[in-house]
Motif scaffolding. Structure first.
Motif, PDB file in Angstrom:
ATOM      1  N   UNK A   1       6.082  11.038   3.775  1.00 36.97           N
ATOM      2  CA  UNK A   1       5.608  10.901   2.394  1.00 36.97           C
ATOM      3  C   UNK A   1       6.686  10.216   1.564  1.00 36.97           C
ATOM      4  N   UNK A   2       6.249   9.324   0.687  1.00 36.50           N
ATOM      5  CA  UNK A   2       7.186   8.655  -0.222  1.00 36.50           C
ATOM      6  C   UNK A   2       6.890   9.141  -1.633  1.00 36.50           C
ATOM      7  N   UNK A   3       7.887   9.784  -2.215  1.00 37.92           N
ATOM      8  CA  UNK A   3       7.738  10.378  -3.549  1.00 37.92           C
ATOM      9  C   UNK A   3       8.777   9.760  -4.483  1.00 37.92           C
TER      10      UNK A   3
ATOM     11  N   UNK B   1      -1.148   3.235   6.418  1.00 34.97           N
ATOM     12  CA  UNK B   1      -0.489   3.223   5.116  1.00 34.97           C
ATOM     13  C   UNK B   1      -1.458   3.810   4.099  1.00 34.97           C
ATOM     14  N   UNK B   2      -1.019   4.819   3.381  1.00 37.57           N
ATOM     15  CA  UNK B   2      -1.918   5.455   2.414  1.00 37.57           C
ATOM     16  C   UNK B   2      -1.251   5.451   1.041  1.00 37.57           C
ATOM     17  N   UNK B   3      -1.910   4.783   0.094  1.00 35.79           N
ATOM     18  CA  UNK B   3      -1.341   4.672  -1.248  1.00 35.79           C
ATOM     19  C   UNK B   3      -2.110   5.598  -2.190  1.00 35.79           C
ATOM     20  N   UNK B   4      -1.560   6.769  -2.437  1.00 31.87           N
ATOM     21  CA  UNK B   4      -2.171   7.777  -3.309  1.00 31.87           C
ATOM     22  C   UNK B   4      -3.650   7.986  -2.986  1.00 31.87           C
ATOM     23  N   UNK B   5      -3.978   8.286  -1.727  1.00 32.67           N
ATOM     24  CA  UNK B   5      -5.397   8.315  -1.346  1.00 32.67           C
ATOM     25  C   UNK B   5      -6.206   9.416  -2.019  1.00 32.67           C
ATOM     26  N   UNK B   6      -5.540  10.451  -2.532  1.00 36.63           N
ATOM     27  CA  UNK B   6      -6.315  11.556  -3.098  1.00 36.63           C
ATOM     28  C   UNK B   6      -6.250  11.611  -4.621  1.00 36.63           C
ATOM     29  N   UNK B   7      -5.502  10.693  -5.228  1.00 34.05           N
ATOM     30  CA  UNK B   7      -5.262  10.896  -6.660  1.00 34.05           C
ATOM     31  C   UNK B   7      -6.479  10.621  -7.539  1.00 34.05           C
TER      32      UNK B   7
ATOM     33  N   UNK C   1       2.146   7.342   0.216  1.00 34.91           N
ATOM     34  CA  UNK C   1       2.731   7.330  -1.132  1.00 34.91           C
ATOM     35  C   UNK C   1       1.958   8.296  -2.014  1.00 34.91           C
ATOM     36  N   UNK C   2       2.671   9.126  -2.727  1.00 36.93           N
ATOM     37  CA  UNK C   2       2.012  10.078  -3.621  1.00 36.93           C
ATOM     38  C   UNK C   2       2.892  10.400  -4.812  1.00 36.93           C
ATOM     39  N   UNK C   3       2.242  10.854  -5.891  1.00 40.43           N
ATOM     40  CA  UNK C   3       2.960  11.379  -7.052  1.00 40.43           C
ATOM     41  C   UNK C   3       3.050  12.893  -6.944  1.00 40.43           C
ATOM     42  N   UNK C   4       2.242  13.437  -6.000  1.00 44.50           N
ATOM     43  CA  UNK C   4       2.013  14.880  -5.990  1.00 44.50           C
ATOM     44  C   UNK C   4       2.952  15.543  -4.980  1.00 44.50           C
ATOM     45  N   UNK C   5       3.948  16.266  -5.507  1.00 43.83           N
ATOM     46  CA  UNK C   5       4.953  16.831  -4.591  1.00 43.83           C
ATOM     47  C   UNK C   5       4.376  17.909  -3.699  1.00 43.83           C
ATOM     48  N   UNK C   6       3.394  18.673  -4.190  1.00 45.72           N
ATOM     49  CA  UNK C   6       2.867  19.719  -3.317  1.00 45.72           C
ATOM     50  C   UNK C   6       2.081  19.085  -2.164  1.00 45.72           C
ATOM     51  N   UNK C   7       1.419  17.957  -2.458  1.00 49.19           N
ATOM     52  CA  UNK C   7       0.707  17.222  -1.399  1.00 49.19           C
ATOM     53  C   UNK C   7       1.719  16.722  -0.361  1.00 49.19           C
TER      54      UNK C   7
ATOM     55  N   UNK D   1       5.150   1.759  -4.199  1.00 47.03           N
ATOM     56  CA  UNK D   1       4.078   0.838  -3.805  1.00 47.03           C
ATOM     57  C   UNK D   1       4.658  -0.460  -3.265  1.00 47.03           C
ATOM     58  N   UNK D   2       5.752  -0.902  -3.842  1.00 49.61           N
ATOM     59  CA  UNK D   2       6.388  -2.142  -3.364  1.00 49.61           C
ATOM     60  C   UNK D   2       6.820  -1.967  -1.909  1.00 49.61           C
ATOM     61  N   UNK D   3       7.343  -0.786  -1.588  1.00 47.22           N
ATOM     62  CA  UNK D   3       7.779  -0.531  -0.214  1.00 47.22           C
ATOM     63  C   UNK D   3       6.578  -0.556   0.741  1.00 47.22           C
ATOM     64  N   UNK D   4       5.495   0.087   0.314  1.00 42.35           N
ATOM     65  CA  UNK D   4       4.292   0.127   1.149  1.00 42.35           C
ATOM     66  C   UNK D   4       3.714  -1.279   1.337  1.00 42.35           C
TER      67      UNK D   4
END
Ligand code: ATP
Length: 354
Positions: free
Chosen positions: A32-34, A162-168, A196-202, A42-45
């Motif tokens: 996970x990338x936080x 590669x998953x960019x915030x898939x659940x947000x 990639x996510x913003x959600x630390x618990x995820x 996102x640039x990294x992904x």
């Protein structure tokens, strides 16, 4: 196959979005990338996916160079699948047509029509989409749409997803249930997942490893437990979970413990490797790692005491420092009220020292 990023730098004019990133992502790992907004996730992904050419550095899958050394392998020739926050579905294509789409790629030309159909059927079945296979995206719920995009990503059996915030884009309850679907995808495919996510618990719930990024660099990489219990900086400690910081000077070292002078009192903490008398340190105290007692060395004053059902929330002042505490067992403890004076207590090895 492992993925290697070597000295990856991405500049957009004056902005240094990625600054000399070195990473090895092991085959089958869930990474996970936080990091805060604008830190370069996102640039990294996109660099890994081949949507942008890094300004400098090399990306390779074992010995196959994806970018660098003057080479830039196009997206469709990389061994990966993508899942986006926005689902990226086409309104005029059915569920089945979406899942069939990647099988038309030249990458799949070694498969017979029967093998392609089998792969499409399996992806539709595995994502629970059989009853909806003739529907269009507009006729699906948010969770079903994301399952279509997962089925499309996995049908070609890529080595990396590669998953960019898939659940947000999903509501809170659905997010939790979709975590299981993502875990199933990881288990079923054995693919490396870069998420990639913003959600630390995820990130903590799903991943084997977490990268915390800050201003285009990797601030820390480690397992969720390492990152949570042994952050390497105040930035990481503050970013993941909640953290209190108490500043003190080491006055003695004894029995594997350091004694730190905090305000007008002394506390014992587990000594770190290079702890030295006379040096300044920061204690990272998680809200659940400390408690309140009627009497003790580390005097404090309660400024907030809230019953939250499952826990009691406290804010206390230790000198001029605000410390947030969570008592997950309030039924069995005395409840302290606003204005009371009491003491803060923690185990020497219940804190992390920076
Ligand atoms: P968020 O969590 O908000 O999505 P992020 O961590 O994914 O942020 P990036 O989108 O990777 O951040 O952006 C990193 C930096 O690069 C930001 O300062 C952003 O403004 C800049 N940036 C990204 N893409 C471009 C671009 N195409 N042109 C110019 N600057 C860009």
């Amino acid at each position: 196959m492992s993925l290697y990023l070597e000295h990856i730098t991405q500049r957009f004019g004056q902005t240094l979005a990625l600054n000399d990133i070195d990473l090895e992502i092991r085959n089958g790992e869930f990474l996970a990338i936080l990091g805060p907004s604008g830190c370069g996730k996102t640039t990294l992904l996109r660099a890994i996916g081949g949507f942008a050419k890094p300004t400098e550095g090399k990306i390779r899958m074992d010995d196959v160079i994806y970018s660098g050394n003057g080479k830039m392998v196009p997206v469709e020739q990389r061994d990966l699948g993508m899942v986006f926050q926005s689902f990226a579905l086409w309104p005029n294509m059915t569920v089945r047509q979406h899942v069939e789409f990647p099988m038309k790629s030249p990458k799949q030309k070694h498969l017979t029509e029967a093998q392609k159909k089998e792969a499409v059927d399996a992806a539709i079945e595995n994502m629970g989409l059989k009853p909806y296979e003739d529907r269009y995206p507009g006729e699906l719920s948010g969770g079903q749409r994301q399952r279509v995009s997962l089925a499309r990503a996995i049908v070609g059996k890529p080595s990396i997803l590669l998953m960019d915030e898939p659940l947000s884009a999903l509501d809170a309850e659905l997010k939790i249930s979709m975590r299981r679907v993502i875990q199933d995808v990881h288990r079923m495919t054995g693919a490396t997942i870069i998420y990639v996510t913003h959600d630390q618990s995820e990130a903590m719930a799903l991943s084997d490893s977490i990268i915390i990024m800050n201003k285009g660099v990797v601030a820390q990489i480690g397992s969720p437990q390492e990152i949570y219990y042994h952050p390497n900086s105040e930035f990481v400690a503050d970013f993941i979970g909640e953290a209190n910081f108490l500043k003190g000077k080491c006055v003695t070292l004894e029995d594997g413990c350091g004694v730190l002078q905090l305000e007008d009192t002394q506390v014992r903490v587990a000594a770190t490797e290079n702890m030295a008398v006379g040096e300044d340190y920061t204690i990272v105290l998680r809200p659940e790692s400390a408690g309140l007692v009627p009497e003790g060395n580390l005097k404090c004053r309660v400024v907030l005491s809230c019953f939250m059902g499952a826990y009691q929330n406290y804010h206390v002042m230790v000198g001029d420092t605000l410390v947030k505490l969570t008592d997950y067992n309030p039924k069995n403890h005395r409840i302290y009220q606003v204005g009371e004076t009491c003491a803060l207590t923690f185990e020497p090895d219940g804190v992390h020292v920076l």
